[in-house]
Design an enzyme around this catalytic site. Structure first.
Site, mmCIF file in Angstrom:
data_model
loop_
_atom_site.group_PDB
_atom_site.id
_atom_site.type_symbol
_atom_site.label_atom_id
_atom_site.label_comp_id
_atom_site.label_asym_id
_atom_site.label_seq_id
_atom_site.Cartn_x
_atom_site.Cartn_y
_atom_site.Cartn_z
ATOM 1 N N LYS A 11 0.846 -1.199 0.000
ATOM 2 C CA LYS A 11 0.000 0.000 0.000
ATOM 3 C C LYS A 11 0.876 1.243 0.000
ATOM 4 C CE LYS A 11 0.739 1.600 4.348
ATOM 5 N NZ LYS A 11 1.324 2.915 4.651
ATOM 6 N N ASP A 137 -3.133 -1.721 10.228
ATOM 7 C CA ASP A 137 -3.211 -1.687 8.763
ATOM 8 C C ASP A 137 -3.803 -2.959 8.167
ATOM 9 O OD1 ASP A 137 -2.188 0.850 8.462
ATOM 10 O OD2 ASP A 137 -0.135 0.197 8.039
#
Length: 287
Positions: A11, A137
């Site tokens: 990401k 996350d």
């Protein structure tokens, strides 16, 4: 089914704003996150012998209970009383400790893989709930795509799809401690100019207007990490000189990424930036 391979996508943070420090010690965040095609491959194989065994093709990550992938497997086996054992093999492409969620995405892949391998039938919401027990996350890594993340990162709102944008990433040869970065952030010194305008950025991204997006692609953690590590400022300047429409540090660093207007420009930038010994360089697309 006794074997499965799951891609674990990296990401990048298209923005990162820290709102406040919470009473529990965590920080309230507001950020836009995006998955990119750079990925690890997580291979899972069920085994008759009880226990978890983890191997990886690099010494940069641990192969014991401190690895988030191991913890994810341990959580699933304990939560659902799964019989036998599991063999995990991780083929690493995402650099470790880079601000690219390499550990979190491997854990997310293990959760998704076990769900499929053992036909548990868990929906995305349940997987995200489990993922939050591993790391902030992990819920995002389970969903992926273009998302507004709030809370500690677990409250996710879908945004217009931004797939297909060419990305170049450089990861300097340094390690940055995320807890240290947050401990050094003095919110009283963060000005409005330092913060992203999330609404304007969302609109620009929805229009796929990278130049407009660049005006609000901001990461307040740069105030700490770039002050400590000059190489990150240098990487951003070199990325801009290489033709990036927008560039930013991802997460707490040290990785810097640039968004490019087409694959040819991204390839040219990749060729230039790969010549530098100060960092690793990767080329990808948003997915």
């Amino acid at each position: 089914m006794s074997y499965i391979e799951i891609p674990a996508y990296a990401k990048i943070n298209l923005s990162l704003d820290v709102i406040r420090r919470r009473e529990d010690g965590y920080h309230e965040l507001r950020m836009i996150m995006q998955t990119v095609s750079l990925h690890d491959t997580v291979c899972l194989e069920s085994a008759g012998e009880a226990g978890i065994r983890l191997e990886c093709d690099t010494d940069a990550v641990p192969c014991d209970r401190t690895n988030t992938a191991w913890r994810a497997a341990e959580l699933m086996f304990g939560q659902y009383n799964l019989a036998g054992g599991l063999r995990i093999r991780i083929i690493k492409r995402i650099p470790a400790a880079a601000g690219l969620a390499g550990g979190s995405t491997d854990a997310a892949a293990v959760l998704k893989g076990i769900n499929e391998l053992y036909a548990l039938g868990l929906d995305t919401g349940e997987l995200k709930r489990l993922g939050l027990q591993i790391g902030a996350d992990v819920p995002y890594c389970i969903e992926g795509g273009t998302r507004l993340a709030e809370g500690i990162g677990e409250i996710l709102t879908p945004l217009p799809d931004l797939s297909g944008i060419d990305v170049v990433i450089v990861k300097p040869h340094i390690k940055v401690s995320t807890p240290w970065v947050y401990s050094q952030l003095d919110l009283s010194q963060v000005t409005e100019h330092d913060r992203p305008d999330t609404e304007k950025l969302t609109e620009a991204l929805a229009n796929r207007d990278l130049k407009a997006a660049s005006l609000n692609m901001k990461n307040v953690l740069e105030l700490v990490t770039m002050r400590r590590y000059e190489i990150i400022s240098y990487a951003k300047s070199r990325m801009a000189q290489a033709g990036a429409e927008a560039c930013l540090m991802s997460g707490s660093g040290p990785s810097v990424f640039g968004l490019f207007a087409g694959p040819e420009k991204a390839q040219e930038a990749y060729a230039k930036l790969s010549a530098h010994r100060e960092w690793e360089c990767f080329i990808a697309r948003t997915v």
